[in-house]
Motif scaffolding. Structure first.
Motif, PDB file in Angstrom:
ATOM      1  N   LYS A  74       2.475   1.858  -3.353  1.00  0.00           N
ATOM      2  CA  LYS A  74       1.485   2.317  -4.338  1.00  0.00           C
ATOM      3  C   LYS A  74       1.266   3.826  -4.213  1.00  0.00           C
ATOM      4  O   LYS A  74       1.186   4.556  -5.206  1.00  0.00           O
ATOM      5  N   GLU A  75       1.183   4.283  -2.964  1.00  0.00           N
ATOM      6  CA  GLU A  75       1.025   5.727  -2.715  1.00  0.00           C
ATOM      7  C   GLU A  75       2.206   6.521  -3.275  1.00  0.00           C
ATOM      8  O   GLU A  75       2.086   7.709  -3.560  1.00  0.00           O
ATOM      9  N   HIS A  76       3.343   5.861  -3.405  1.00  0.00           N
ATOM     10  CA  HIS A  76       4.539   6.549  -3.920  1.00  0.00           C
ATOM     11  C   HIS A  76       4.758   6.288  -5.408  1.00  0.00           C
ATOM     12  O   HIS A  76       5.880   6.423  -5.920  1.00  0.00           O
TER      13      HIS A  76
ATOM     14  N   ASP B 157       0.832  -1.211   0.000  1.00  0.00           N
ATOM     15  CA  ASP B 157       0.000   0.000   0.000  1.00  0.00           C
ATOM     16  C   ASP B 157       0.864   1.257   0.000  1.00  0.00           C
ATOM     17  O   ASP B 157       0.595   2.220  -0.723  1.00  0.00           O
ATOM     18  N   TYR B 158       1.896   1.230   0.834  1.00  0.00           N
ATOM     19  CA  TYR B 158       2.779   2.388   0.946  1.00  0.00           C
ATOM     20  C   TYR B 158       3.446   2.680  -0.397  1.00  0.00           C
ATOM     21  O   TYR B 158       3.504   3.817  -0.854  1.00  0.00           O
TER      22      TYR B 158
END
Length: 558
Positions: free
Chosen positions: A399-401, A396-397
């Protein structure tokens, strides 16, 4: 689930004769110079003959800042290479050779791990094909000729207080860091302060890894600065007339070593400069040759992306005209937890919050790599205790980046476990979105180059350097060295120069302790904070547990 040690797995490998591995790449067996049955050097003649071939796609494997939890960069490089072959691609891997010092110290070998290894593992971690011995010998020849030159009348008018050429040995031996040489009176020469570095920190190593052929090698060796005269003018290796004989000693060491993975896929293992004090990449000759004989080449750069990848892009790619198509950034759930403040002993327990808290270190590396114009895939190197929730937190982290993270199980399953990663990497590479460019132009002043890396990669506020250092850089610019890239020597454990500062710190400064001109290799070494060019052994060196068993096999090497 296998709990075999790396060496046990390596010992069970079903190796093929090295000629068969050469066949896979189309290298005729008369162009392989075999060292035993399972390793060979590739002839210069053959390397010359493939230069007009099309160039394959280059993939760099790098990582977050190393932690005691382990990241597995080489393991991932090998796993990805096997995975690419598994999905039908003609792929090769290129990694560095292992230094004896760390092998007998605490860092261990450099051949991968689990079911993603390069073999013969014992040979690669010991004498291999003798390349490091050759480098040590060539370096020592110059040391001997330099002191001999001073002894026989010092025709070059060398100021013995300003001899910059240190000695080397391929072992972690702290007692040699600073010594006095030539003691014992007139017949032994003029006493002076001296010292040893580890072989992998030698400028000869850096040159071997950056030279394009033997002629280039000899020219670069000749251009090394070994001392200064009283008027501060430099004395070069060519003034001592050592470069010809050094090249002779390095003749075979210049040729890449062909070996195989556990799955019988081809690998070049060649060169091995340290990444915290040198440029930390395997040889240009191995990488460029691999690109001419395979479609995908997976290579790695030492330590975290703040060191290895930065130098790969700014030094190796710039000098060799290489252009990477994708970067694989290795992270582990364990390392995220450690960056998030969990102690090593507690890493086995699920802690999603700590994973999230540790992710900014990964986030910063993603941003940094992207700033070179190259797309990033994050490889989560799977460990047995990782939970689904922890892995998801990393995904998830990432993907945010603006990147994607893929879980890879190559350590436990070999190429079956890295298939997903391989497919993702091919998708990213074939999309052709890479627009590679180094971080700074050649003609930027040296101090500004240092500032650019400190601010853009380490996210520091300022570089601290006293007038002496700034003046030294200005002098080198006046002497025509201003267009060289800079090679930052700093701790691998942090973005800062403080090894204990994990995560993604900001607001720090980078103190420059000294600068050294590697005129032959073609870069300026910038020593930041406390960094050792000669490591020491730990209180219980790995060497205490390394021995031959009753069957004559090596035990304790990992």
């Amino acid at each position: 689930m296998s709990h075999k040690s790396d060496i046990e797995i390596a010992r069970e490998a079903k190796k093929k004769p090295i000629q068969e591995i050469g066949d896979k790449l189309g290298i005729p067996s008369d162009h392989l110079l075999p060292y035993g049955h399972d390793k060979a050097k590739v002839s210069q003649e053959y390397i010359d003959s493939v230069q007009k071939n099309e160039t394959g796609k280059l993939i760099l494997v790098t990582a977050i800042n190393p932690t005691p939890a382990g990241e597995g960069k080489t393991t991932t490089t090998v796993g990805l290479g096997d995975g690419l072959n598994r999905i039908g691609k003609k792929a090769m891997i290129c990694i560095r050779e292992a230094s004896l010092g760390p092998n007998f110290g605490m860092k261990g070998g450099a051949a991968g791990g689990g079911y993603a290894q390069v073999v013969p593992m014992e040979d690669m971690n010991l004498h291999f094909t003798g390349d490091f011995h050759a480098i040590t010998s060539a370096h020592s020849l110059l040391s001997a000729m330099l002191d001999n030159h001073i002894y026989w009348g010092n025709e070059q008018a060398i100021d013995t207080r300003r001899v910059t050429w240190r000695r080397v040995v391929d072992m972690n031996d702290r007692s040699l860091r600073q010594i006095t040489s030539s003691l014992g009176g007139v017949s032994n020469g003029f006493a002076r302060e001296d010292g040893f570095d580890i072989t992998v920190a030698s400028e000869v190593m850096a040159i071997l890894c950056l030279a394009s052929n033997l002629k280039d090698l000899e020219k670069r060796l000749g251009a090394m600065i070994v001392a200064y005269r009283r008027d501060r003018s430099p004395v070069y290796c060519r003034d001592i007339k050592a470069e010809g004989a050094m090249t002779v000693l390095l003749k075979d060491a210049m040729q890449p070593n062909l070996v195989q993975t556990l799955e019988n896929n081809p690998a070049f293992v060649h060169g091995g400069p340290f990444a915290n004090i040198a440029h930390g990449c395997n040889s240009v000759i191995a990488t460029t040759t691999a690109l001419k004989i395979s479609d995908y080449v997976v290579t790695e750069a030492g330590f975290g992306a703040d060191l290895g990848a930065e130098k790969f892009m700014n030094i190796k790619c710039r000098k060799a005209g290489l252009s990477p198509s994708a970067v694989v950034l290795v992270a582990t759930v364990r390392a995220m937890k450690m960056n998030g403040g969990v102690a090593k002993a507690d890493l086995g327990e699920e802690n999603v919050d700590a994973v999230k808290k540790g992710c900014p270190n990964l986030g910063r590396h993603i941003e940094n790599v992207k700033s070179f114009g190259v797309p990033v895939v994050v490889a989560i190197n799977h460990f047995v205790h990782d939970t689904e929730a922890e892995v998801q937190a990393v995904k998830d982290y990432v993907k945010e980046h603006g990147a994607e993270a893929v879980l890879s199980r190559h350590w436990a399953e070999g190429s079956k476990g890295s298939e997903d990663l391989a497919k993702k990497v091919v998708e990213v590479v074939d999309a052709g979105n890479a627009n590679f460019g180094p971080l700074y132009p050649d003609d930027m002043p040296l101090f500004e180059k240092i500032e650019t890396i400190a601010k853009r990669i380490y996210r520091a506020d300022e570089v601290l350097a006293d007038k002496k250092i700034r003046d030294q850089l200005k002098l080198w610019e006046e002497q025509g060295y201003g267009n060289l890239p800079v090679c930052m020597a700093k701790t691998q454990y942090s973005f800062t120069t403080d090894p204990n500062l994990r995560g993604a710190p900001t607001g720090h400064s980078v103190p420059v302790r000294e600068v050294r001109l590697s005129a032959g290799a073609g870069f300026v070494v910038v020593v930041c904070g406390e960094i050792m060019t000669m490591p020491g052994l730990p209180s219980k060196p790995a060497a205490e547990n390394i021995r031959l068993n009753d069957a004559g096999e090596i035990e304790g090497l990992f």
